[in-house]
Design a protein around this motif. Structure first.
Motif, short mmCIF file in Angstrom:
data_model
loop_
_atom_site.label_atom_id
_atom_site.label_comp_id
_atom_site.label_asym_id
_atom_site.label_seq_id
_atom_site.Cartn_x
_atom_site.Cartn_y
_atom_site.Cartn_z
N UNK A 246 0.82 -1.22 0.00
CA UNK A 246 0.00 0.00 0.00
C UNK A 246 0.85 1.27 0.00
N UNK A 247 2.10 1.14 0.43
CA UNK A 247 3.01 2.28 0.37
C UNK A 247 3.41 2.59 -1.08
N UNK A 248 3.37 1.55 -1.93
CA UNK A 248 3.89 1.69 -3.29
C UNK A 248 2.85 1.50 -4.39
N UNK A 249 1.75 0.82 -4.10
CA UNK A 249 0.77 0.51 -5.13
C UNK A 249 -0.65 0.78 -4.63
N UNK A 250 -1.65 0.50 -5.47
CA UNK A 250 -3.05 0.70 -5.05
C UNK A 250 -3.54 -0.53 -4.29
N UNK A 251 -4.71 -0.40 -3.64
CA UNK A 251 -5.16 -1.45 -2.71
C UNK A 251 -5.35 -2.82 -3.37
N UNK A 252 -5.65 -2.87 -4.67
CA UNK A 252 -5.83 -4.15 -5.35
C UNK A 252 -4.58 -5.01 -5.38
N UNK A 253 -3.41 -4.38 -5.17
CA UNK A 253 -2.16 -5.14 -5.22
C UNK A 253 -2.07 -6.18 -4.11
N UNK A 254 -2.83 -5.99 -3.02
CA UNK A 254 -2.77 -6.97 -1.93
C UNK A 254 -3.35 -8.31 -2.36
N UNK A 255 -4.13 -8.31 -3.44
CA UNK A 255 -4.67 -9.57 -3.97
C UNK A 255 -3.81 -10.14 -5.09
#
Length: 512
Positions: free
Chosen positions: A168-177
């Motif tokens: 979340x520091x580097x990308x948008x929230x969808x990256x966690x998936x």
């Protein structure tokens, strides 16, 4: 020795079993991470999708609800069609549905995507523990393997916020998936080569009515509890409770009459087995509720970045790994009930410490409390999983594993639903400064993330006063939830001491 479930003594001693364990741990770690990684992404997701407070809770816990409802069915299915086949099929589905989660465009789509991810996740967890039961026939080796597995399951819940914080520091929230995709690719490619197939050689038919009854019963019961906690007893919540209780009663009655039941409910006549399942469920209830809402507290009350919040929660993972690896040794040196009651007490004390947190509390004291909670969860969860797994013949390993996993996922769902409902119930009553428009008040009372966005439309003084009031109310709700969770865990520690009296882990070698 015939059938794919039969392993030779030479195979049991082969070093490949530890490499196979590494693949299984990868799967369980990913499913556990996915259960909590969303906690840190919640403020970002709220800003983008603008869910209501109820929708936000569903996004947070529908994944665990669906897994809890399907685990027994999927564990039994793995016993029938092959645990390796089910695991690898589920891994492919998990990766594909992760993409749908990452690119959700509305709260409703996100809830559906999380539910589908739960269906895929339900195929992974019981298969991993059942395959361990068939890979390791020496009970002491199996305790170590289950300890590593348990450490991954417990630590995954705490590692989630760290991974999520970095992304979340580097990308948008969808990256966690999207991180699920490369991990699942490795799991499938390596798993095809390393994992042995195993199944019950005489499984009997898979009863679809039992599958429906267990799913409806679990989901309806949890929904009823969540609704009653937030809104009190209403027509919908009462109806859901009746449907859930009726479905589970019918499920139990049906299992007693089937020649090849989905779940051997007679196992619960064993006091030690029942005590292990109860301790399993409530250990994870306490830890998952703590991690999920602490993530929001750290960001929205203390104003920390997602990565900072994740790193503060990292000691819980370290404690869980340490305890998981030592759990079998400690349970044999002392006793099963000492290990489990001690673990539950540690989680209870960690929850009690939540009542002392303020906006000024430093990371050191929070880290110590979380380390204690992780240590307790790793110890209790690993020992109870070993007790459950060693209590059945290996042909029924999938179904027994599913009981342990159902307790884990139901505990995670209830931790978020019950403790979250307490937080939400206390939060919604916070005082609003005079002159704040009604639509801003409604948005602010829906969730703390909503309050942080709503105040942007107000004058500076009014904005600061409203946000401070909302943050204080969230902290008060967090304190009450911590106190309630602590009492439940400490009472469970006492109950486990009596229920697990005389329970021992296996010694010696069990030959295939």
């Amino acid at each position: 020795m015939n059938g794919t479930d039969q392993l030779t003594k030479e195979t049991v001693k082969a070093p490949g079993r530890w490499l196979a364990l590494a693949v299984l741990v990868l799967a369980v770690l990913l499913v556990a991470v996915d259960a909590t990684v969303l906690g840190l992404a919640t403020p970002f997701l709220s800003e983008d999708l603008k869910p209501s407070g109820t929708e936000l809770l569903w996004i947070g816990d529908v994944y665990s609800f669906i897994i809890a409802g399907l685990l027994i069915s999927m564990g039994s299915l793995g016993d029938r069609i092959g645990r390796k086949k089910l695991l690898l099929t589920g891994a492919v589905a998990f990766g594909a549905v992760s993409v749908l989660n990452a690119y959700a465009t509305s709260p409703e789509m996100m809830i559906i995507a999380r539910a589908l991810l739960g269906v895929a996740g339900a195929t992974l967890m019981p298969s991993t523990l059942a395959l361990i039961r068939n890979l390791f026939h020496d009970p002491k080796e199996r305790s170590i393997a289950v300890g590593i597995w348990g450490a991954a399951a417990s630590a995954g819940a705490a590692v989630g916020p760290v991974v999520g914080g970095f992304l979340l520091e580097h990308f948008w929230w969808g990256s966690v998936f999207l991180i699920n995709l490369p991990v699942m690719a490795v799991l499938v490619v390596v798993g095809i080569k390393l994992l042995p197939e195993s199944r019950n050689p005489n499984p009997g038919p898979w009863d679809l009515l039992s599958v429906v009854l267990s799913l409806v019963g679990m989901v309806a019961i949890v929904y009823a509890i969540k609704e009653m906690a937030v809104h009190g007893i209403g027509v919908l919540s009462a109806a859901a409770a009746i449907i859930g209780i009726g479905s589970l009663y019918w499920f139990v009655r049906r299992q007693l009459t089937l020649a090849s039941p989905l779940l051997n409910v007679r196992l619960f006549h064993n006091r030690g087995f029942s005590g292990a399942v109860l301790a399993d469920l409530l250990t994870i209830l306490g830890l998952s509720g703590l991690v999920f809402f602490l993530s929001q507290f750290l960001q929205l009350v203390q104003g920390r970045s997602p990565l900072e919040a994740g790193l503060i929660e990292l000691p819980a993972a370290i404690g869980a790994v340490m305890a998981g690896l030592l759990a079998g040794y400690l349970a044999r040196r002392a006793s099963v009930r000492s290990a489990v009651s001690g673990g539950l007490t540690a989680v209870g004390l960690a929850l009690a410490s939540c009542t002392l947190l303020t906006a000024e509390t430093g990371p050191l004291s929070m880290g110590l409390a979380l380390f204690l909670g992780g240590l307790g969860a790793g110890l209790a969860f690993t020992v109870t999983a070993d007790v459950i797994l060693s209590s059945v013949p290996k042909e029924q390993a999938g179904a027994a594993s599913a009981v342990s996993e159902t307790a884990y996922e139901l505990g995670a769902a209830l931790g978020i639903a019950l403790l979250g409902s307490i937080v939400t119930g206390v939060y919604r009553g916070f005082p609003v400064p005079e002159g704040v428009p009604s639509e801003v008040t409604a948005a602010a009372r829906d969730s703390l993330g909503g309050a942080a966005q709503a105040v942007e439309t107000l004058p500076e003084d009014q904005s600061a006063a409203l946000l401070a009031s909302a943050q204080n109310a969230f902290a008060d709700g967090f304190h009450v939830a911590g106190a309630v969770g602590s009492v439940v865990l400490l009472l469970t520690a006492v109950a486990a001491w009596f229920l697990l009296k005389g329970q021992r882990l296996e010694d010696g070698v069990e030959h295939p």
